[in-house]
Design a protein around this motif. Sequence first.
Motif, mmCIF file in Angstrom:
data_model
loop_
_atom_site.group_PDB
_atom_site.id
_atom_site.type_symbol
_atom_site.label_atom_id
_atom_site.label_comp_id
_atom_site.label_asym_id
_atom_site.label_seq_id
_atom_site.Cartn_x
_atom_site.Cartn_y
_atom_site.Cartn_z
ATOM 1 N N GLN A 39 4.198 -48.647 9.534
ATOM 2 C CA GLN A 39 4.379 -50.224 8.755
ATOM 3 C C GLN A 39 3.998 -50.807 9.671
ATOM 4 O O GLN A 39 4.054 -50.832 10.679
ATOM 5 C CB GLN A 39 5.688 -49.814 8.941
ATOM 6 N N GLN A 40 3.299 -51.685 8.711
ATOM 7 C CA GLN A 40 2.205 -52.695 9.356
ATOM 8 C C GLN A 40 3.535 -54.135 9.819
ATOM 9 O O GLN A 40 3.892 -54.579 8.601
ATOM 10 C CB GLN A 40 1.195 -53.540 8.262
ATOM 11 N N GLU A 41 3.130 -54.184 10.604
ATOM 12 C CA GLU A 41 4.017 -55.318 10.903
ATOM 13 C C GLU A 41 2.807 -56.839 10.322
ATOM 14 O O GLU A 41 2.248 -57.082 10.641
ATOM 15 C CB GLU A 41 4.640 -55.942 12.456
#
Length: 55
Positions: A39-41
């Motif tokens: 997941q991209q922060e």
Amino acid sequence: MSDLLNLTMLIAASVGSLAFGVLAAYGIFRVGFALLRPQQEAHAVKPRPEVAGAS
């Protein structure tokens, strides 16, 4: 004539079933790989420096 209609319906049902299976597998793989992807922060966007133009 009835046999020809039954054969046509059988072929159409087979093709439809195959298409549904392929599309369902595609959707399952898309969801699976999306869950596996890290997941991209949310990062703060850094402003890019702009070159001042001489006018």
